[in-house]
Design an enzyme around this catalytic site. Structure first.
Site, PDB file in Angstrom:
ATOM      1  N   SER A   1       1.017  -1.614   0.453  1.00 36.96           N
ATOM      2  CA  SER A   1       0.106  -0.039   0.452  1.00 36.96           C
ATOM      3  C   SER A   1       1.011   0.981  -0.061  1.00 36.96           C
ATOM      4  CB  SER A   1      -0.696   0.114   1.763  1.00 36.96           C
ATOM      5  OG  SER A   1      -1.536   1.257   1.201  1.00 36.96           O
TER       6      SER A   1
ATOM      7  N   TYR B   1      -2.730   0.051   9.929  1.00 34.95           N
ATOM      8  CA  TYR B   1      -2.598  -0.280   8.221  1.00 34.95           C
ATOM      9  C   TYR B   1      -1.698  -0.307   7.864  1.00 34.95           C
ATOM     10  CZ  TYR B   1      -3.985  -1.058   3.649  1.00 34.95           C
ATOM     11  OH  TYR B   1      -4.091  -1.547   1.821  1.00 34.95           O
TER      12      TYR B   1
ATOM     13  N   LYS C   1       1.717  -2.992   6.372  1.00 31.29           N
ATOM     14  CA  LYS C   1       2.215  -3.256   4.874  1.00 31.29           C
ATOM     15  C   LYS C   1       3.461  -3.085   5.007  1.00 31.29           C
ATOM     16  CE  LYS C   1      -1.895  -4.705   3.274  1.00 31.29           C
ATOM     17  NZ  LYS C   1      -2.360  -5.232   2.495  1.00 31.29           N
TER      18      LYS C   1
ATOM     19  N   LYS D   1     -18.304  -1.598   0.762  1.00 31.28           N
ATOM     20  CA  LYS D   1     -16.987  -0.764   1.181  1.00 31.28           C
ATOM     21  C   LYS D   1     -17.541  -0.420   2.082  1.00 31.28           C
ATOM     22  CE  LYS D   1     -13.067  -0.692  -0.073  1.00 31.28           C
ATOM     23  NZ  LYS D   1     -11.428   0.701  -1.098  1.00 31.28           N
TER      24      LYS D   1
ATOM     25  N   PHE E   1     -13.568  17.506   1.498  1.00 32.13           N
ATOM     26  CA  PHE E   1     -13.165  17.570   3.687  1.00 32.13           C
ATOM     27  C   PHE E   1     -12.223  19.616   2.701  1.00 32.13           C
ATOM     28  CE2 PHE E   1     -11.898  13.356   5.252  1.00 32.13           C
ATOM     29  CZ  PHE E   1     -13.193  13.360   6.235  1.00 32.13           C
TER      30      PHE E   1
END
Length: 331
Positions: A117, A146, A150, A187, A210
């Site tokens: 990732s 996360y 990876k 998702k 955002f």
């Protein structure tokens, strides 16, 4: 190895189901390993001719049963939520399983492709160069668990290569940047911005992005390397066909674009005037928010992959068209 099966972990998920569909479309026998649960995730595979589908609890049994028939593992299965706070779950699902499948591929002679990732790059202070030397990987500082999970696998495999330890006969790690496209409805809040706002724009609603909390970026000007899932699938198929290409590769377009550009492309694809509002980035993720990502694509190109990537406008238009065809504009 001349086995006739390919195992796709996470084969019911977003990238995994697109890989599975593409493999099946070219006549490949595919085993999917995934949880489908109680929602509509199964619809990602409703038009796919599968050899078999098994839950993760039967993965080891499946590997033993087809030990001499699996020619490749495409390992897309993982906890992909960047907000996951349970580090033990990340270790079990993202680290441990990836290393176990690496070891199995070594023993069996299968090719091994796995999802890394762009989250390994953290805030981007070290750039986005997919230099996978032991020294380069040691400098990376992911912003969340996360990304760290990876990076653990990347570092383990890079060290194996550097030390001359056994490796799969053919292997590649893919650092996906911001992937969007078809088959990601399941998702929920983790699907791409394109997937989230297409139903709203179709319904004639305004959309929200955002607000920027960084002086160098205007509202909606935060930049990402958005890559269409079809391009990701194209790279994976190419890698499966080119066992001489080994290593860790970025998978983006090499061109950062803004979220405002992304949202505007959805409006244009649906022939609507842009109507965009801005809300504060949630406090809980604000200090870990990336304002810029852009993949260095030189290594994949040097390995021989020479196909062009879809532009943002082309990819978004195709995604909106696919969504409209799949859901009839009613979702």
């Amino acid at each position: 190895m001349s086995g006739d099966l390919i195992l796709v972990t996470g084969g019911g998920g977003f990238i995994g189901s697109n890989v599975t569909a593409a493999l099946a479309a070219r006549g490949q026998r595919v085993i999917v390993c995934d949880w489908l649960e109680t929602g509509d995730k199964w619809r990602n595979l409703e038009d796919v001719d599968l050899y078999d589908i098994v839950p993760p609890t039967l993965l080891n049994e499946t590997l033993r049963k087809h030990d001499d028939r699996i020619s490749a593992i495409v390992h897309m299965g993982a906890i992909s939520a960047t907000t996951e706070r349970d580090a033990d779950r990340l270790v079990e699902n993202n680290v441990r399983l990836t290393i176990d499948l690496w070891d199995w591929s070594i023993a069996s002679g299968a090719s091994f492709l796995y999802a890394s990732s762009a989250a390994v790059y953290g805030d981007g202070a070290q750039g986005f160069d997919d230099d996978w030397s032991v020294e380069a990987l040691a400098r990376l500082r992911p912003l969340n668990g996360y990304g760290w999970s990876k990076l653990v696998a990347d570092r383990r495999f890079a060290r194996d290569v550097a030390e001359g330890a056994p490796t799969p006969r053919h292997w590649a790690g893919l650092r996906f940047f911001n992937v969007y496209g078809t088959r990601e409805e399941h998702k929920g809040s983790m699907r791409s911005v394109v997937s989230q706002i297409t139903p709203r724009v179709t319904a004639g609603e305004r959309v929200t992005l955002f607000r920027s909390h960084h002086p160098d970026y205007e509202d909606g000007g935060q930049l990402r390397d958005f890559v269409h899932v079809d391009d990701c699938v194209s790279v994976i198929l190419w890698l499966l066909d080119h066992p001489e290409a080994n290593g860790i590769f970025n998978l983006g377009t090499g061109q950062a674009r803004s979220f405002r550009d992304l949202a505007t492309s959805v409006f244009v694809a649906l022939d609507r005037d842009p109507a965009i509002d801005f809300v504060d980035t949630p406090v809980e993720i604000r200090d870990r928010y990336q304002y810029f990502t852009q993949a260095e694509m030189g290594r994949l190109r040097a390995a021989g992959y020479d196909r062009p990537f879809a532009s943002l406008e082309e990819g978004v238009a195709g995604t909106v068209r696919d969504w409209t065809q799949r859901y009839g504009g009613n979702r």
